[in-house]
Design a protein around this motif. Structure first.
Motif, mmCIF file in Angstrom:
data_model
loop_
_atom_site.group_PDB
_atom_site.id
_atom_site.type_symbol
_atom_site.label_atom_id
_atom_site.label_comp_id
_atom_site.label_asym_id
_atom_site.label_seq_id
_atom_site.Cartn_x
_atom_site.Cartn_y
_atom_site.Cartn_z
ATOM 1 N N LYS A 104 1.173 4.812 9.278
ATOM 2 C CA LYS A 104 1.788 3.497 9.516
ATOM 3 C C LYS A 104 1.285 2.433 8.547
ATOM 4 C CE LYS A 104 3.163 3.633 14.320
ATOM 5 N NZ LYS A 104 2.651 3.581 15.677
ATOM 6 N N ARG A 105 0.154 2.686 7.893
ATOM 7 C CA ARG A 105 -0.421 1.653 7.028
ATOM 8 C C ARG A 105 0.327 1.511 5.703
ATOM 9 N NH1 ARG A 105 -5.493 3.015 5.180
ATOM 10 N NH2 ARG A 105 -4.662 5.115 5.072
ATOM 11 N N LYS A 140 0.867 -1.190 0.000
ATOM 12 C CA LYS A 140 0.000 0.000 0.000
ATOM 13 C C LYS A 140 0.899 1.233 0.000
ATOM 14 C CE LYS A 140 -3.779 0.419 2.883
ATOM 15 N NZ LYS A 140 -4.877 0.803 1.996
ATOM 16 N N ASP A 171 -4.139 8.231 17.572
ATOM 17 C CA ASP A 171 -3.809 8.606 16.201
ATOM 18 C C ASP A 171 -4.050 10.097 16.027
ATOM 19 O OD1 ASP A 171 -3.083 8.443 13.611
ATOM 20 O OD2 ASP A 171 -5.019 7.683 12.908
ATOM 21 N N ASN A 190 -1.047 6.770 12.954
ATOM 22 C CA ASN A 190 -1.572 5.442 12.590
ATOM 23 C C ASN A 190 -2.000 5.386 11.136
ATOM 24 O OD1 ASN A 190 -1.085 4.459 15.063
ATOM 25 N ND2 ASN A 190 -3.167 4.733 15.846
#
Ligand SMILES: Nc1ncnc2c1ncn2[C@@H]1O[C@H](COP(=O)(O)OP(=O)(O)OP(=O)(O)O)[C@@H](O)[C@H]1O
Ligand SMILES: [Zn+2]
Length: 535
Positions: free
Chosen positions: A109-110, A21, A479, A106
């Protein structure tokens, strides 16, 4: 046409491309190219963000956008156009600022890799910090005319975007802007300041009235102007430009008289300023030279942009843009302001006409709207080829990141001219290590001692403000912003009870504590806080 990468890349890379991603920040000149490259090289899971809508001026180089898209979200149209290359790709578009609190650590972080395609330092700094906090590799890129740059930013491996100080944007002395302009750029800066004084956020640093503290004026600050005809307002108590405008209902004629007649007369009264300079000539509304009809002919937009307006045309455009901006302003919610944007017709017309009227008054060459736009927006013309080269390099670097070959991610520079080895795309010899003193990425920065509950003192040496800033850190899992100022209140040393946050909560009510890479615990910080409060 679906991208087929079978047989093009080795299996590992092919798999990584398929399953990673990635995030593209900015869907402008470079961002569109990156998105196209990603889709065409087999990436399946892409997110893209841009806060802006498509402007006509983007169409010459941002090829995912066409005439019918003008006014629509850049991110969303970029997504739709890229899907036409490969409809099976999963692309998520956000029409938003990457600096919004919705995109916290957050969120970042993906991603396996983030690619910046931005145009401003503030957003770049922000993404730099988010990627460091999330420990996600960031590929930073930019172009300026024929030049460009691509660099990898990886926590504790490379320099971050803020490791080295950047050259400040060019500024001009206030008294040159307000009293003694001598170049077109001085008039353009003055006009942009004037826009903010009248319609934008009121910044006292952007005052446009004559500066009576100018050292060159040496004491004769406009006394003559306070008498008789020299100042037909008898304007001894000078009001701010905004106050003046509001009182005058933004009447263009009255504004003109103040800005281009009365204030100029006032400047003339500072005799010392003009001993070695050509004095300015005040203008009278309705008596400006070189009237030319037809200046508001909308069908002649290109010509209008590139020709130099007569002063009479400038006055007409000044009047109509003033009226339009005033009505734009009245449609805003109370307390909101207009924001200057070179692509907003009225804002640009206003700045171009004011700059040229002022230039005329001071005997400075006038400029076309096109030139003023370029100078006012600090624009170095964007070149599609540079964007394409840089975007290609960004995606090549992304391949290295996905292969885990970060050592091959040295910065690359696109040069205006070939270097002594006849190379125009020049890689750095090796990765550049982080600056150990960088306050953003150095793991040692907690030694500054800013922890939850710290109280920072700020003072304003001119106005004697004394401000205590209470720093509250948010919990690791949240987040959101890593630091938050939950209360600030003036307090005199020795009155610690005033240092409570405004909302009445103490930091103990909140989930305690995290400085990036900091090691404080809630116990540690509450004792620190207590100790601070007792001093
Ligand atoms: N905070 C932000 N969040 C999301 N997108 C941003 C942010 N700041 C800038 N951008 C976007 O980054 C892109 C940068 O692209 P580019 O440099 O080509 O600018 P442009 O506005 O499209 O063109 P130009 O400035 O030359 O008219 C723009 O589309 C801009 O809207
Ligand atoms: Zn750094």
């Amino acid at each position: 046409m679906a991208a087929s990468i079978a047989g093009v890349f080795e299996n590992d890379l092919q798999q990584a491309i398929n399953s990673s991603k990635v995030f593209v920040v900015g869907a402008g000149g470079i961002g569109c190219e990156i998105l196209k490259n990603l889709v065409m090289s087999g990436f399946n899971d892409i997110e893209i963000i841009d806060l802006d809508t498509i402007d006509v001026s983007n169409l010459n180089r941002q090829f995912l956008f066409h005439k019918q898209h003008v006014g629509k979200s850049k991110a969303e149209v970029a997504r739709e156009s890229a899907l036409s290359f490969n409809p099976t790709v999963n692309i998520k578009a956000y029409h938003d600022s990457t600096m919004s609190a919705d995109y916290g650590v957050n969120f970042f972080k993906r991603f396996a890799v983030v690619m910046n395609a931005l145009d401003n330092r503030m957003a770049r700094n922000h993404v730099n910090r988010m990627c460091l906090a999330a420990d996600v590799p960031l590929i930073e890129s930019g172009t300026a005319g024929y030049e460009g740059q691509v660099e990898l930013i990886k926590k504790q491996l490379t320099q971050c975007y803020e490791c080295l100080p950047k050259a400040p944007q060019k500024t001009y002395p206030g008294c040159t802007i307000r009293n003694t302009p001598s170049e077109p750029i001085h008039c353009i800066v003055w006009s942009k300041h004037l826009f903010n004084q009248l319609f934008g956020e009121n910044d006292p640093d952007m005052d446009v009235s004559p500066d009576t503290a100018d050292p060159d004026a040496a004491g004769d600050a406009g006394m003559a102007a306070l008498k008789g005809e020299a100042n037909d307002q008898g304007n001894v108590t000078r009001v701010t430009t905004r106050e003046w405008a509001v009182k005058s209902n933004y009447d263009p004629e009255k504004l003109f008289r103040k800005l281009f007649h009365d204030d100029i007369k006032y400047l003339l009264s500072m005799g010392n300023l003009w001993k070695n300079r050509t004095p300015p000539k005040p203008l009278v509304f309705g008596e400006v030279p070189d009237a030319v009809a037809g200046c508001s002919n909308e069908t002649d937009a290109v010509l209008k942009d590139q020709k130099i307006w007569s002063v009479a045309e400038c006055v007409e455009i000044f009047s109509s843009s003033c009226r339009n901006l005033y009505s734009q302003q009245q449609r805003l919610d109370l307390g909101d302001n207009l924001v200057w944007d070179k692509d907003d017709k009225d804002a640009m017309d206003f700045v171009a006409s004011c700059a040229n009227i002022r230039a005329y008054i001071f005997g400075i060459p006038q400029k076309s709207r096109f030139d003023i736009k370029s100078m006012a927006g600090n624009i170095i013309p964007a070149i599609a080829t540079s964007n394409a080269i840089v975007a290609g390099l960004v995606v090549l670097k992304a391949f290295y990141v996905l292969r885990g070959q970060l050592e091959n991610c040295q910065s690359v520079y696109l040069r205006n001219k070939p270097n002594h080895k006849n190379v125009q795309i020049v890689p750095e010899a090796c990765l550049v290590e982080p600056n150990s003193k960088c306050y953003v990425c150095s793991p040692k920065h907690e030694q500054m001692g800013v922890v939850n509950g710290s109280i920072l003192k700020a003072d304003d040496f001119l106005q004697n403000y004394e401000l205590n800033i209470v720093i509250v850190q948010r919990c690791l899992t949240r987040d959101g912003p890593l630091f938050e100022i939950i209360g600030s209140e003036t307090a005199k040393p020795g009155s610690p009870e005033k240092l409570q946050p405004e909302n009445g909560q103490t930091d103990d009510d909140d989930d305690v504590v995290h400085v990036i890479d900091g090691e404080s615990t809630s116990n540690a910080t509450s004792s620190i806080r207590k100790r601070k409060l007792e001093t």
